[in-house]
Motif scaffolding. Structure first.
Motif, PDB file in Angstrom:
ATOM      1  N   VAL A  45       2.902  54.044  98.572  1.00 34.88           N
ATOM      2  CA  VAL A  45       1.777  54.951  98.395  1.00 34.88           C
ATOM      3  C   VAL A  45       2.093  55.881  97.229  1.00 34.88           C
ATOM      4  O   VAL A  45       3.144  56.537  97.222  1.00 34.88           O
ATOM      5  CB  VAL A  45       1.518  55.792  99.661  1.00 34.88           C
ATOM      6  N   GLU A 122      -3.208  52.422 100.523  1.00 35.70           N
ATOM      7  CA  GLU A 122      -3.950  53.679 100.562  1.00 35.70           C
ATOM      8  C   GLU A 122      -3.106  54.788 101.219  1.00 35.70           C
ATOM      9  O   GLU A 122      -2.176  54.507 101.988  1.00 35.70           O
ATOM     10  CB  GLU A 122      -5.247  53.487 101.359  1.00 35.70           C
ATOM     11  N   PRO A 123      -3.444  56.064 100.931  1.00 39.77           N
ATOM     12  CA  PRO A 123      -2.679  57.195 101.501  1.00 39.77           C
ATOM     13  C   PRO A 123      -2.604  57.199 103.022  1.00 39.77           C
ATOM     14  O   PRO A 123      -1.686  57.799 103.586  1.00 39.77           O
ATOM     15  CB  PRO A 123      -3.452  58.425 100.987  1.00 39.77           C
ATOM     16  N   SER A 124      -3.534  56.547 103.682  1.00 33.39           N
ATOM     17  CA  SER A 124      -3.514  56.522 105.149  1.00 33.39           C
ATOM     18  C   SER A 124      -2.259  55.844 105.697  1.00 33.39           C
ATOM     19  O   SER A 124      -1.903  56.026 106.862  1.00 33.39           O
ATOM     20  CB  SER A 124      -4.762  55.809 105.682  1.00 33.39           C
ATOM     21  N   PHE A 125      -1.576  55.056 104.842  1.00 29.23           N
ATOM     22  CA  PHE A 125      -0.350  54.376 105.276  1.00 29.23           C
ATOM     23  C   PHE A 125       0.898  55.228 105.048  1.00 29.23           C
ATOM     24  O   PHE A 125       2.014  54.790 105.340  1.00 29.23           O
ATOM     25  CB  PHE A 125      -0.175  53.053 104.524  1.00 29.23           C
ATOM     26  N   ASP A 127       2.279  57.694 106.519  1.00 31.95           N
ATOM     27  CA  ASP A 127       3.101  58.070 107.673  1.00 31.95           C
ATOM     28  C   ASP A 127       3.814  56.885 108.313  1.00 31.95           C
ATOM     29  O   ASP A 127       4.627  57.074 109.225  1.00 31.95           O
ATOM     30  CB  ASP A 127       2.235  58.770 108.729  1.00 31.95           C
ATOM     31  N   ASP A 128       3.526  55.671 107.853  1.00 31.83           N
ATOM     32  CA  ASP A 128       4.215  54.500 108.394  1.00 31.83           C
ATOM     33  C   ASP A 128       5.682  54.519 107.981  1.00 31.83           C
ATOM     34  O   ASP A 128       6.014  54.828 106.835  1.00 31.83           O
ATOM     35  CB  ASP A 128       3.571  53.210 107.898  1.00 31.83           C
ATOM     36  N   THR A 131       6.749  52.571 104.820  1.00 34.34           N
ATOM     37  CA  THR A 131       6.056  52.835 103.562  1.00 34.34           C
ATOM     38  C   THR A 131       6.883  53.761 102.674  1.00 34.34           C
ATOM     39  O   THR A 131       7.401  54.781 103.126  1.00 34.34           O
ATOM     40  CB  THR A 131       4.681  53.486 103.815  1.00 34.34           C
TER      41      THR A 131
END
Length: 214
Positions: A45, A122-125, A127-128, A131
């Motif tokens: 990201v 995308e930024p939504s990933f 917190d994985d 990532t």
């Protein structure tokens, strides 16, 4: 009488040239050729890209970002300093409206990671756990020519700090390049193409660093 007319024509030409160049021109930049194909590598990201260039105003230091009116929009889009026939600062090249230097480098670094085999997500990933989060600091991005002679070399300087984090592991590497072009008469096109070549160099350097340091 003929001499007087010639002198007047020369003076008018000089004033016209100076007036024409005392302006800001929007000139877009071409990024390196990129083939968008699905990647199977680690997820990345590009979380933050920050323009940290220091602008110095209308100063006689052509290698430093400058301008007559340092508005927020100007600083976000300016990338080259022009000069007139008297070797004085006389305008700048800016990215087109609704484009920024931050956006340009976000796209460039995203493509570099993708070209190196990573999945840019995308930024939504972010917190994985698997990532890699990337932040980019733009320390220098400026194309300029010396003020001693009309035929001084055109230089394009780029310097970036790249920070990555995955879980609690942090890494940092620098990207730095100067592209120089010798000219007989500088033109806006030469400033553009010199800048594009510098971007090309940084792009390939980024791919190399990503592949060997991450």
């Amino acid at each position: 009488m003929k001499i007087l007319i010639k002198l007047l024509l020369i003076a008018c030409f000089a004033l016209n040239l100076s007036a024409c160049s005392n302006s800001e021109k929007s000139v877009d930049l071409r990024l390196p050729t990129y083939i968008d194909e699905p990647k199977n590598g680690p997820k990345v990201v590009i979380a933050d890209v920050t323009d940290n260039r220091m602008f110095i105003g209308n100063a006689k230091q052509p290698n430093l970002p400058s301008g007559k009116i340092l508005s927020r929009e100007y600083k976000s889009r300016a990338y080259a300093r022009l000069k007139n026939m008297f070797n004085e600062q006389s305008g700048a090249l800016l990215l087109p409206k609704n484009n920024t230097v931050e956006g340009l480098f976000r796209k460039l670094i995203s493509r570099a990671f993708s070209e190196a085999g990573y999945q840019v997500v995308e930024p939504s990933f972010a917190d994985d756990a698997d990532t890699i989060v990337v932040a980019v600091s733009i320390k220098q991005f400026w194309t300029w020519a010396g003020l001693d002679n009309m035929t001084d070399d055109i230089n394009s300087d780029i310097e970036l700090d790249i920070y990555t984090q995955q879980n609690n592991m942090q890494k940092h590497f620098k990207l730095k390049n100067r592209q120089t072009r010798k000219v007989i008469t500088d033109t806006k096109t030469l400033y553009k193409t010199t800048t594009e070549q510098s971007l090309e160099n940084i792009y390939h350097l980024a791919i190399e660093k990503i592949q060997h340091q991450l």
